[in-house]
Design a protein around this motif. Structure first.
Motif, mmCIF file in Angstrom:
data_model
loop_
_atom_site.group_PDB
_atom_site.id
_atom_site.type_symbol
_atom_site.label_atom_id
_atom_site.label_comp_id
_atom_site.label_asym_id
_atom_site.label_seq_id
_atom_site.Cartn_x
_atom_site.Cartn_y
_atom_site.Cartn_z
ATOM 1 N N MET A 20 1.313 -1.129 -0.192
ATOM 2 C CA MET A 20 -0.041 0.074 -0.383
ATOM 3 C C MET A 20 0.722 1.397 0.105
ATOM 4 S SD MET A 20 -3.233 1.074 2.864
ATOM 5 C CE MET A 20 -3.657 0.066 2.796
ATOM 6 N N LYS A 21 0.265 2.389 -0.495
ATOM 7 C CA LYS A 21 1.062 3.025 -1.019
ATOM 8 C C LYS A 21 0.392 4.987 -0.615
ATOM 9 C CE LYS A 21 4.824 5.455 -3.045
ATOM 10 N NZ LYS A 21 6.103 5.424 -4.016
ATOM 11 N N ILE A 22 0.693 5.632 0.480
ATOM 12 C CA ILE A 22 -0.166 6.754 0.064
ATOM 13 C C ILE A 22 0.000 8.276 -0.949
ATOM 14 C CG2 ILE A 22 -1.432 8.457 1.491
ATOM 15 C CD1 ILE A 22 -0.043 7.126 4.306
ATOM 16 N N ASN A 23 -1.251 8.266 -1.487
ATOM 17 C CA ASN A 23 -0.531 9.378 -2.556
ATOM 18 C C ASN A 23 -1.265 10.692 -2.221
ATOM 19 O OD1 ASN A 23 -3.806 9.096 -2.719
ATOM 20 N ND2 ASN A 23 -4.422 8.074 -4.234
ATOM 21 N N GLN A 24 -2.066 10.974 -1.025
ATOM 22 C CA GLN A 24 -2.039 12.387 -0.417
ATOM 23 C C GLN A 24 -2.033 12.278 1.838
ATOM 24 O OE1 GLN A 24 -5.929 13.346 -2.097
ATOM 25 N NE2 GLN A 24 -5.003 14.764 -4.138
ATOM 26 N N ILE A 25 -1.936 13.797 1.743
ATOM 27 C CA ILE A 25 -1.522 13.308 3.235
ATOM 28 C C ILE A 25 -2.185 14.863 3.355
ATOM 29 C CG2 ILE A 25 0.576 14.703 3.065
ATOM 30 C CD1 ILE A 25 0.820 12.515 6.209
ATOM 31 N N TYR A 26 -3.166 15.427 4.225
ATOM 32 C CA TYR A 26 -3.866 16.432 5.045
ATOM 33 C C TYR A 26 -3.402 16.131 6.425
ATOM 34 C CZ TYR A 26 -6.327 16.400 0.482
ATOM 35 O OH TYR A 26 -6.966 16.725 -0.975
ATOM 36 N N VAL A 27 -2.754 16.944 6.705
ATOM 37 C CA VAL A 27 -2.363 17.771 8.240
ATOM 38 C C VAL A 27 -3.419 18.287 8.607
ATOM 39 C CG1 VAL A 27 -1.416 18.006 10.079
ATOM 40 C CG2 VAL A 27 -0.249 16.785 8.293
ATOM 41 N N ASN A 28 -4.237 17.741 10.210
ATOM 42 C CA ASN A 28 -5.429 19.333 10.125
ATOM 43 C C ASN A 28 -4.753 19.649 11.228
ATOM 44 O OD1 ASN A 28 -7.571 18.416 8.191
ATOM 45 N ND2 ASN A 28 -7.211 16.204 8.980
#
Length: 136
Positions: free
Chosen positions: A1-9
């Motif tokens: 699995m590979k993350i394609n986006q990251i959102y830090v809140n």
């Protein structure tokens, strides 16, 4: 699995001031994900920071927001050169941020840091992997 986006809140008191700060530092805003409750700062093509009003942030978590001078997270971002690192930190400080610590130079890695106008910690670094020691 590979993350394609990251959102830090991250919670903030004033979305408009936060938007203006990050634009002055040199980052772009994703207008499609920005309104009076949140501003989406594009750190790269696949990394975003969502600065949410404290009230809006609370709709995503039942835990209380930290009060006073606390550190919940330090966000580290990598840039393409030492000059870019210092440019971002110096521009942030010139626009209301505070210096976190003196720059650190390890030869293969250089970093500088600041506390943004909302008190969030940012470690800004450049790493030359070709100079990285065998044992880290």
């Amino acid at each position: 699995m590979k993350i394609n986006q990251i959102y830090v809140n991250l919670p903030v008191k004033d979305v408009q001031k936060t938007k203006e700060f990050w634009m002055k530092v040199g980052f772009s805003i994703n207008d499609q994900m920005t309104d009076d409750r949140a501003v989406c700062v594009a750190m790269s093509d696949n990394m975003y920071v969502m600065f949410l009003t404290e009230e809006h942030f609370q709709t995503f978590s039942e835990r209380p927001l930290p009060k006073g001078d606390t550190t919940q997270v330090l966000v580290a971002i990598g840039l393409n050169s030492r000059e870019e690192v210092d440019q971002v930190v110096n521009t942030a400080v010139a626009n209301g941020a505070t210096q976190h610590e003196e720059p650190q130079d390890y030869g293969w890695m250089y970093h500088n840091s600041f506390w943004d106008i909302n008190g969030h910690g940012w470690n800004v670094m450049f790493t030359d992997v070709s100079q990285m020691p065998d044992q880290f």
